[in-house]
Design an enzyme around this catalytic site. Structure first.
Site, PDB file in Angstrom:
ATOM      1  N   SER A 106      -6.386  -7.215   0.579  1.00  0.00           N
ATOM      2  CA  SER A 106      -7.090  -8.052   1.548  1.00  0.00           C
ATOM      3  C   SER A 106      -8.472  -8.363   1.006  1.00  0.00           C
ATOM      4  O   SER A 106      -9.315  -7.483   0.910  1.00  0.00           O
ATOM      5  CB  SER A 106      -7.196  -7.316   2.883  1.00  0.00           C
ATOM      6  OG  SER A 106      -5.898  -7.006   3.349  1.00  0.00           O
ATOM      7  N   LEU A 107      -8.684  -9.611   0.617  1.00  0.00           N
ATOM      8  CA  LEU A 107      -9.954  -9.978  -0.026  1.00  0.00           C
ATOM      9  C   LEU A 107     -10.894 -10.645   0.979  1.00  0.00           C
ATOM     10  O   LEU A 107     -11.991 -10.155   1.227  1.00  0.00           O
ATOM     11  CB  LEU A 107      -9.671 -10.909  -1.213  1.00  0.00           C
ATOM     12  CG  LEU A 107     -10.710 -10.953  -2.307  1.00  0.00           C
ATOM     13  CD1 LEU A 107     -11.004  -9.576  -2.866  1.00  0.00           C
ATOM     14  CD2 LEU A 107     -10.249 -11.876  -3.432  1.00  0.00           C
ATOM     15  N   HIS A 108     -10.479 -11.752   1.539  1.00  0.00           N
ATOM     16  CA  HIS A 108     -11.147 -12.418   2.667  1.00  0.00           C
ATOM     17  C   HIS A 108     -12.534 -13.006   2.398  1.00  0.00           C
ATOM     18  O   HIS A 108     -13.094 -13.675   3.269  1.00  0.00           O
ATOM     19  CB  HIS A 108     -11.224 -11.502   3.884  1.00  0.00           C
ATOM     20  CG  HIS A 108      -9.915 -10.929   4.314  1.00  0.00           C
ATOM     21  ND1 HIS A 108      -8.726 -11.618   4.221  1.00  0.00           N
ATOM     22  CD2 HIS A 108      -9.585  -9.718   4.831  1.00  0.00           C
ATOM     23  CE1 HIS A 108      -7.739 -10.862   4.672  1.00  0.00           C
ATOM     24  NE2 HIS A 108      -8.227  -9.704   5.042  1.00  0.00           N
ATOM     25  N   CYS A 153      -3.361  -9.360  19.969  1.00  0.00           N
ATOM     26  CA  CYS A 153      -3.270  -8.317  18.954  1.00  0.00           C
ATOM     27  C   CYS A 153      -3.808  -8.798  17.624  1.00  0.00           C
ATOM     28  O   CYS A 153      -3.249  -9.670  16.987  1.00  0.00           O
ATOM     29  CB  CYS A 153      -1.827  -7.872  18.793  1.00  0.00           C
ATOM     30  SG  CYS A 153      -1.663  -6.638  17.534  1.00  0.00           S
ATOM     31  N   CYS A 188     -13.225  -3.658   9.561  1.00  0.00           N
ATOM     32  CA  CYS A 188     -13.318  -5.074   9.211  1.00  0.00           C
ATOM     33  C   CYS A 188     -13.669  -5.867  10.482  1.00  0.00           C
ATOM     34  O   CYS A 188     -13.100  -5.630  11.546  1.00  0.00           O
ATOM     35  CB  CYS A 188     -12.000  -5.583   8.627  1.00  0.00           C
ATOM     36  SG  CYS A 188     -11.535  -4.726   7.110  1.00  0.00           S
ATOM     37  N   GLY A 244      -4.168   0.636  10.475  1.00  0.00           N
ATOM     38  CA  GLY A 244      -4.535   1.654   9.500  1.00  0.00           C
ATOM     39  C   GLY A 244      -4.654   1.145   8.073  1.00  0.00           C
ATOM     40  O   GLY A 244      -4.228   0.040   7.749  1.00  0.00           O
ATOM     41  N   GLU A 245      -5.268   1.965   7.240  1.00  0.00           N
ATOM     42  CA  GLU A 245      -5.440   1.645   5.822  1.00  0.00           C
ATOM     43  C   GLU A 245      -4.553   2.617   5.027  1.00  0.00           C
ATOM     44  O   GLU A 245      -4.835   3.807   4.963  1.00  0.00           O
ATOM     45  CB  GLU A 245      -6.928   1.795   5.450  1.00  0.00           C
ATOM     46  CG  GLU A 245      -7.230   1.819   3.966  1.00  0.00           C
ATOM     47  CD  GLU A 245      -6.588   0.688   3.165  1.00  0.00           C
ATOM     48  OE1 GLU A 245      -6.627  -0.465   3.592  1.00  0.00           O
ATOM     49  OE2 GLU A 245      -6.024   0.989   2.093  1.00  0.00           O
ATOM     50  N   CYS A 268      -8.122   2.534  12.902  1.00  0.00           N
ATOM     51  CA  CYS A 268      -8.490   2.364  11.498  1.00  0.00           C
ATOM     52  C   CYS A 268      -9.983   2.600  11.343  1.00  0.00           C
ATOM     53  O   CYS A 268     -10.771   2.222  12.208  1.00  0.00           O
ATOM     54  CB  CYS A 268      -8.130   0.951  11.037  1.00  0.00           C
ATOM     55  SG  CYS A 268      -8.405   0.692   9.265  1.00  0.00           S
ATOM     56  N   GLU A 305       1.720   0.510  16.948  1.00  0.00           N
ATOM     57  CA  GLU A 305       2.584  -0.658  17.069  1.00  0.00           C
ATOM     58  C   GLU A 305       3.331  -0.898  15.768  1.00  0.00           C
ATOM     59  O   GLU A 305       2.819  -0.625  14.689  1.00  0.00           O
ATOM     60  CB  GLU A 305       1.739  -1.899  17.368  1.00  0.00           C
ATOM     61  CG  GLU A 305       1.112  -1.850  18.738  1.00  0.00           C
ATOM     62  CD  GLU A 305       0.045  -2.914  18.907  1.00  0.00           C
ATOM     63  OE1 GLU A 305       0.112  -3.933  18.208  1.00  0.00           O
ATOM     64  OE2 GLU A 305      -0.841  -2.695  19.741  1.00  0.00           O
ATOM     65  N   SER A 310      -0.302  -2.995   1.712  1.00  0.00           N
ATOM     66  CA  SER A 310      -1.498  -3.835   1.780  1.00  0.00           C
ATOM     67  C   SER A 310      -2.731  -2.960   1.951  1.00  0.00           C
ATOM     68  O   SER A 310      -2.780  -2.108   2.825  1.00  0.00           O
ATOM     69  CB  SER A 310      -1.363  -4.804   2.959  1.00  0.00           C
ATOM     70  OG  SER A 310      -2.501  -5.636   3.049  1.00  0.00           O
ATOM     71  N   CYS A 314     -10.912  -7.616  12.663  1.00  0.00           N
ATOM     72  CA  CYS A 314      -9.676  -6.869  12.930  1.00  0.00           C
ATOM     73  C   CYS A 314      -9.818  -6.024  14.187  1.00  0.00           C
ATOM     74  O   CYS A 314     -10.768  -5.252  14.332  1.00  0.00           O
ATOM     75  CB  CYS A 314      -9.342  -5.989  11.732  1.00  0.00           C
ATOM     76  SG  CYS A 314      -7.923  -4.921  12.011  1.00  0.00           S
ATOM     77  N   CYS A 373       6.800  -4.670  10.082  1.00  0.00           N
ATOM     78  CA  CYS A 373       5.401  -4.399   9.748  1.00  0.00           C
ATOM     79  C   CYS A 373       5.068  -3.026  10.340  1.00  0.00           C
ATOM     80  O   CYS A 373       5.201  -2.822  11.541  1.00  0.00           O
ATOM     81  CB  CYS A 373       4.551  -5.502  10.377  1.00  0.00           C
ATOM     82  SG  CYS A 373       2.790  -5.258  10.170  1.00  0.00           S
TER      83      CYS A 373
HETATM   84  N1  SAH Z   1      -5.650  -1.936   5.978  1.00  0.00           N
HETATM   85  C1  SAH Z   1      -4.725  -2.746   5.270  1.00  0.00           C
HETATM   86  C2  SAH Z   1      -3.456  -3.085   6.050  1.00  0.00           C
HETATM   87  C3  SAH Z   1      -3.601  -3.410   7.509  1.00  0.00           C
HETATM   88  S1  SAH Z   1      -4.327  -4.955   7.964  1.00  0.00           S
HETATM   89  C4  SAH Z   1      -5.390  -4.013   4.774  1.00  0.00           C
HETATM   90  O1  SAH Z   1      -6.549  -4.227   5.098  1.00  0.00           O
HETATM   91  O2  SAH Z   1      -4.777  -4.755   4.027  1.00  0.00           O
HETATM   92  C5  SAH Z   1      -3.135  -6.133   7.462  1.00  0.00           C
HETATM   93  C6  SAH Z   1      -3.740  -7.488   7.193  1.00  0.00           C
HETATM   94  O3  SAH Z   1      -4.119  -8.135   8.438  1.00  0.00           O
HETATM   95  C7  SAH Z   1      -4.994  -7.462   6.353  1.00  0.00           C
HETATM   96  O4  SAH Z   1      -4.930  -8.460   5.357  1.00  0.00           O
HETATM   97  C8  SAH Z   1      -6.063  -7.769   7.377  1.00  0.00           C
HETATM   98  O5  SAH Z   1      -7.230  -8.235   6.799  1.00  0.00           O
HETATM   99  C9  SAH Z   1      -5.354  -8.779   8.262  1.00  0.00           C
HETATM  100  N2  SAH Z   1      -5.981  -9.058   9.549  1.00  0.00           N
HETATM  101  C10 SAH Z   1      -6.600  -8.201  10.371  1.00  0.00           C
HETATM  102  N3  SAH Z   1      -7.065  -8.838  11.461  1.00  0.00           N
HETATM  103  C11 SAH Z   1      -6.723 -10.147  11.329  1.00  0.00           C
HETATM  104  C12 SAH Z   1      -6.908 -11.309  12.126  1.00  0.00           C
HETATM  105  N4  SAH Z   1      -7.565 -11.246  13.274  1.00  0.00           N
HETATM  106  N5  SAH Z   1      -6.409 -12.476  11.677  1.00  0.00           N
HETATM  107  C13 SAH Z   1      -5.735 -12.547  10.507  1.00  0.00           C
HETATM  108  N6  SAH Z   1      -5.514 -11.494   9.713  1.00  0.00           N
HETATM  109  C14 SAH Z   1      -6.014 -10.296  10.106  1.00  0.00           C
END
Ligand code: SAH
Length: 342
Positions: A210-212, A331, A114, A155-156, A110, A90, A187, A117, A103
């Site tokens: 992406s820290l979270h 999504c 996470c 993907g990463e 991936c 996508e 990212s 995700c 995007c």
């Molecule tokens: N792998 C890379 C890029 C793809 S994900 C990364 O992790 O940065 C892009 C962003 O979407 C990341 O910050 C990821 O943590 C976030 N993301 C994934 N699922 C999500 C969700 N359900 N709600 C909000 N952000 C999400």
């Protein structure tokens, strides 16, 4: 055989020479590819027919089809793009005032896993090649002039470093599509070896991390990558990156109700992020995903509390809102949101 969209502008001449083909045609080839935006060598009518046949054989144009388009009320479009082997990814187009952001995905699925995700929940099928990533962009730009790219799709990128970087360099190239480096944001979930490589490129791409979560216990639970590269190592790497490149890093923090949304989390996040020079924080409310119905979007009060704690700690922070929710609700892998530029 090499795919045409995987060849950087400066590589054309030597590659033609190597194959005994007419090197002086390189500029015409580039014009056909990135001024006329041909999708088949037959359209390159400025080139002699027999030469076009050579090009078809030696430098085929990647097969990529637009399989599906879904549009949301706010104008966000999600495109499904299919490749020759039947796999698809996508890409999302996000319009905003004075800006049209794409995007893009770098892998089919991936491997990072996470918890929140959607694309991680099904593992990785394969990485995209550079020409496939370029194809994604070229299909996107048929919908309008792309002003910004965010590598935040499936993907990463640092797990597919070489091909991703080749594609971005091509899109950035003056004799290619010529999209400014500072308009391209990569990212990563924190694949540490990628930072040094990116810093060594000397290109002004933007970087998001992406820290979270603000500590190892929580982050390892949400993001398995943290078990390999823990938060101290990651933030130290980020500090080295900003110090060396003099470029900012934006930390992404997706807020999940009752998981990482406490005041203590916000305070710990502030303490940690402060140690990275030129750090910014983007707060993003979670987009609900089907496979984790227990993960909920935080309420407005929590978002504002988080914002307040970070701002009081003098950390440059933005609260992001999801975009394109209606058409793309299920999504979780392509985050549909509004990305402002510095
Ligand atoms: N792998 C890379 C890029 C793809 S994900 C990364 O992790 O940065 C892009 C962003 O979407 C990341 O910050 C990821 O943590 C976030 N993301 C994934 N699922 C999500 C969700 N359900 N709600 C909000 N952000 C999400």
């Amino acid at each position: 055989m090499k795919y045409a969209w995987s060849i950087l502008p400066e590589e054309w001449k030597p590659i033609l020479v190597e194959r005994g083909l007419r090197a002086f045609r390189a500029d015409q080839i580039l014009q056909s590819l990135y001024r006329d935006y041909i999708s088949s060598w037959d359209e390159a009518t400025t080139l002699p027919k027999d030469f076009r046949e050579d090009l078809k054989r030696e430098f085929p144009i990647t097969e990529a089809k637009l399989l599906e388009t879904s549009e949301s009320e706010d104008g966000t479009k999600k495109l499904l793009i299919g490749f020759a082997d039947g796999n698809s990814v996508e890409t999302v187009l996000i319009p905003a005032t004075g800006r049209f952001t794409q995007c893009i995905s770098t892998q089919v699925g991936c491997a990072m896993g996470c918890a929140f995700c959607a694309s991680g929940s099904r593992g990785v099928v394969r990485s995209l090649t550079a020409d496939e990533i370029v194809a994604e962009y070229l299909i996107g730009r048929k919908f309008g002039e792309i002003t910004n790219i965010v590598v935040m799709g499936m993907g990463e990128p640092f797990a597919n470093y070489e091909e991703t970087m080749r594609a971005l360099k091509l899109i950035n190239a003056g004799k290619g599509p010529n999209l400014g480096a500072r308009h391209i944001t990569i990212s990563t979930c924190g694949v540490v070896p990628g930072f040094k490589k990116l810093a060594a490129e000397g290109i002004q791409f933007e970087l998001s991390v992406s820290l979270h979560a603000p500590n190892d216990a929580l982050r390892s639970e949400l993001m398995p990558v943290n078990r390999k590269w823990g938060i101290d190592e990651l933030l130290e790497t980020c500090a080295e990156y900003t110090t060396k490149t003099k470029r900012i890093i934006t930390f992404e923090y997706t807020i999940i109700k009752d998981v990482n949304d406490s005041r203590a989390c916000a305070e710990e996040l502030a303490r940690r992020v402060k140690r990275v020079p030129m750090a910014k924080v983007n707060l993003i409310p979670l987009s609900p995903v089907d496979h984790r119905p227990d993960f909920k979007t935080p309420d407005e009060k929590t978002l504002l509390m988080f914002l307040d704690v970070l701002m009081k700690n003098k950390i440059q922070t933005m609260l992001r809102r999801s975009r394109g929710k209606d058409a793309n609700a299920a999504c979780g892998q392509l985050r549909l949101r509004h990305i402002d530029k510095v």
